[in-house]
Design a protein around this motif. Structure first.
Motif, PDB file in Angstrom:
ATOM      1  N   SER A   1       0.851  -1.193   0.000  1.00 22.16           N
ATOM      2  CA  SER A   1       0.000   0.000   0.000  1.00 22.16           C
ATOM      3  C   SER A   1       0.887   1.243   0.000  1.00 22.16           C
ATOM      4  O   SER A   1       2.057   1.197   0.361  1.00 22.16           O
ATOM      5  N   PHE A   2       0.307   2.343  -0.392  1.00 18.95           N
ATOM      6  CA  PHE A   2       1.063   3.581  -0.543  1.00 18.95           C
ATOM      7  C   PHE A   2       1.132   4.302   0.798  1.00 18.95           C
ATOM      8  O   PHE A   2       0.111   4.522   1.435  1.00 18.95           O
TER       9      PHE A   2
ATOM     10  N   LEU B   1       2.835   9.940  -0.396  1.00 18.28           N
ATOM     11  CA  LEU B   1       1.816  10.802  -0.997  1.00 18.28           C
ATOM     12  C   LEU B   1       2.072  12.264  -0.643  1.00 18.28           C
ATOM     13  O   LEU B   1       1.943  13.153  -1.489  1.00 18.28           O
TER      14      LEU B   1
ATOM     15  N   LEU C   1      -2.526  12.754  -8.615  1.00 24.94           N
ATOM     16  CA  LEU C   1      -2.224  11.720  -7.636  1.00 24.94           C
ATOM     17  C   LEU C   1      -3.333  10.669  -7.586  1.00 24.94           C
ATOM     18  O   LEU C   1      -3.062   9.465  -7.562  1.00 24.94           O
ATOM     19  N   ASN C   2      -4.570  11.105  -7.605  1.00 22.91           N
ATOM     20  CA  ASN C   2      -5.695  10.164  -7.587  1.00 22.91           C
ATOM     21  C   ASN C   2      -5.701   9.273  -8.829  1.00 22.91           C
ATOM     22  O   ASN C   2      -5.968   8.077  -8.735  1.00 22.91           O
TER      23      ASN C   2
ATOM     24  N   LEU D   1      -2.944   6.751  -8.330  1.00 24.62           N
ATOM     25  CA  LEU D   1      -3.314   5.746  -7.329  1.00 24.62           C
ATOM     26  C   LEU D   1      -4.268   4.711  -7.910  1.00 24.62           C
ATOM     27  O   LEU D   1      -4.089   3.503  -7.701  1.00 24.62           O
ATOM     28  N   ARG D   2      -5.274   5.175  -8.632  1.00 18.47           N
ATOM     29  CA  ARG D   2      -6.240   4.250  -9.234  1.00 18.47           C
ATOM     30  C   ARG D   2      -5.556   3.328 -10.243  1.00 18.47           C
ATOM     31  O   ARG D   2      -5.778   2.115 -10.253  1.00 18.47           O
TER      32      ARG D   2
ATOM     33  N   GLU E   1      -3.179   0.769  -8.599  1.00 19.32           N
ATOM     34  CA  GLU E   1      -3.930  -0.325  -7.994  1.00 19.32           C
ATOM     35  C   GLU E   1      -4.456  -1.273  -9.069  1.00 19.32           C
ATOM     36  O   GLU E   1      -4.370  -2.491  -8.933  1.00 19.32           O
TER      37      GLU E   1
ATOM     38  N   LEU F   1       3.525   2.962  -7.675  1.00 19.66           N
ATOM     39  CA  LEU F   1       2.973   4.284  -7.957  1.00 19.66           C
ATOM     40  C   LEU F   1       3.939   5.184  -8.722  1.00 19.66           C
ATOM     41  O   LEU F   1       3.539   5.792  -9.722  1.00 19.66           O
TER      42      LEU F   1
END
Length: 70
Positions: free
Chosen positions: A10-11, A16, A30-31, A34-35, A38, A44
């Motif tokens: 996990s990040f 972040l 960033l979002n 992240l998506r 994953e 990332l």
């Protein structure tokens, strides 16, 4: 697209925060990263670089930062 068969950790909130505060990455960028990270089960920073959201120099800064955290 970078797809890994191994689950990625996990990040960390620290990563972040570094990406936003030190490298100036927007919340939207960033979002997205992240998506996608994953979805692809990819690191990332690699995803951000492959999408052009980090320059090569910024990618190196992230790697240096990660090494300093160990």
């Amino acid at each position: 697209m970078v797809i890994s068969s191994h689950p990625q950790p996990s990040f960390s909130p620290q990563l972040l925060q570094f990406l936003q505060q030190k490298l100036g990455l927007s919340e939207n960028a960033l979002n997205l990263g992240l998506r996608q990270a994953e979805l692809e089960q990819a690191p990332l920073p690699v995803v951000l670089w492959s999408f052009g959201l980090l320059s090569l120099a910024q990618y190196q800064q992230v790697l240096d930062w990660e090494n300093d955290q160990e």
